[in-house]
Design a protein around this motif. Structure first.
Motif, PDB file in Angstrom:
ATOM      1  N   PRO A 119      -1.573 -14.857  -0.740  1.00 18.95           N
ATOM      2  CA  PRO A 119      -1.676 -13.268  -0.818  1.00 18.95           C
ATOM      3  C   PRO A 119      -3.095 -12.764  -1.395  1.00 18.95           C
ATOM      4  O   PRO A 119      -3.700 -13.224  -2.274  1.00 18.95           O
ATOM      5  CB  PRO A 119      -0.742 -12.906  -1.773  1.00 18.95           C
ATOM      6  CG  PRO A 119       0.327 -13.931  -1.355  1.00 18.95           C
ATOM      7  CD  PRO A 119      -0.222 -15.091  -1.180  1.00 18.95           C
ATOM      8  N   GLY A 174      -0.150  -9.035   2.285  1.00 19.44           N
ATOM      9  CA  GLY A 174       1.229  -9.103   1.631  1.00 19.44           C
ATOM     10  C   GLY A 174       1.362  -9.950   0.548  1.00 19.44           C
ATOM     11  O   GLY A 174       0.437 -10.313  -0.043  1.00 19.44           O
ATOM     12  N   GLU A 175       2.710 -10.328   0.160  1.00 18.49           N
ATOM     13  CA  GLU A 175       3.001 -10.699  -0.898  1.00 18.49           C
ATOM     14  C   GLU A 175       3.488 -12.443  -0.931  1.00 18.49           C
ATOM     15  O   GLU A 175       3.704 -13.006  -1.793  1.00 18.49           O
ATOM     16  CB  GLU A 175       4.045 -10.075  -1.865  1.00 18.49           C
ATOM     17  CG  GLU A 175       3.587  -8.687  -2.204  1.00 18.49           C
ATOM     18  CD  GLU A 175       4.660  -7.826  -2.852  1.00 18.49           C
ATOM     19  OE1 GLU A 175       5.610  -8.669  -3.371  1.00 18.49           O
ATOM     20  OE2 GLU A 175       4.576  -6.737  -3.010  1.00 18.49           O
TER      21      GLU A 175
END
Length: 190
Positions: A119, A174-175
Motif C-alpha cells: 500500500p 489501496g490498503e
C-alpha cells in the motif's frame, strides 16, 4: 562467487557479446541507450552494479531482454528457472518488489515478471521503444496503472494490456498488497 558478482560478470559478458553482435561501438550503444560511454565501459569490465533503469535502457538499445543480459548459463533451448533463481530487480523497504521470472528472444525480448506492491508504493517506468507491449494480470488487490498520465484501476482477477512506449507507472492506492504477473514484449532491433 556471490549472486551479485555472478550477475555483474554475466552482465559484462552479455553486453559485450550483444554489442558485438549488433556491430555497435561503445559510442553508438551509449547514444542509443542514453547512458554514458564511461558507464558502459565500467559495466563491460564488471566494475559496477548499474541500476535496473540503466540495464533496461541498455537492453532496449540492444534489442534484448533483461533476462538475456543477466543470463549466466548457456543452456539448451528449454530453460527451467527455479523459483530461487528469479532475479529481484526492484524493492522498497515497505516490502514491494518485482522479480524477473523468465525471458526469451521471440523474435524480440519477451519477459515475464512477478510483482508485489505494498500500500502506498509506486514504481515508475520510462517509455520503452516503440512497439513495446505490456500485459498485466492482477492476482491480489487492486492495481492502479497509469499510462501517459491517465490512471486505470485493475482489480483482482482482471488483466490489462497497453503500448508501453509512453511514461507509465504501477501503484497501490489501496490498503492491501497488490500481486500481479506481467509480460513485456519488446520488438527486435531493426
Amino acid at each position: 562467487m556471490s549472486d551479485l558478482e555472478l550477475l555483474t560478470q554475466s552482465l559484462a559478458r552479455n553486453v559485450r557479446h550483444w554489442r558485438a553482435v549488433r556491430g555497435f561501438t561503445l559510442d553508438v550503444l551509449a547514444a542509443r541507450a542514453g547512458v554514458s560511454r564511461g558507464m558502459l565501459i565500467q559495466i563491460e569490465q564488471a566494475r559496477t552494479n548499474p541500476s535496473i533503469g540503466t540495464v533496461v535502457k541498455i537492453g532496449d538499445a540492444l534489442g534484448v531482454s533483461i533476462t538475456t543480459l543477466l543470463d549466466y548459463e548457456q543452456g539448451p533451448k528449454v530453460r527451467i528457472v527455479p523459483a530461487e533463481r528469479a532475479v529481484r530487480l526492484w524493492h522498497t523497504e515497505a516490502g514491494s518488489y518485482n522479480r524477473l521470472l523468465a525471458g526469451t528472444e521471440a523474435p524480440g525480448p519477451l519477459e515475464m515478471w512477478d510483482w508485489r506492491l505494498m500500500p502506498g508504493d509506486i514504481s515508475p517506468s520510462e517509455p520503452h521503444p516503440g512497439g513495446t507491449v505490456e500485459l498485466v494480470h492482477v492476482t491480489a488487490g487492486e492495481l492502479t496503472l497509469a499510462v501517459d498520465g491517465t490512471e486505470y484501476r485493475v482489480p483482482t482477477g482482471a488483466s490489462a494490456s497497453f503500448e508501453a512506449d509512453v511514461p507509465h507507472w504501477y501503484g497501490n492506492k489501496g490498503e492491501a498488497p497488490v500481486e500481479m504477473v506481467m509480460a513485456v514484449s519488446v520488438p527486435p532491433v531493426p
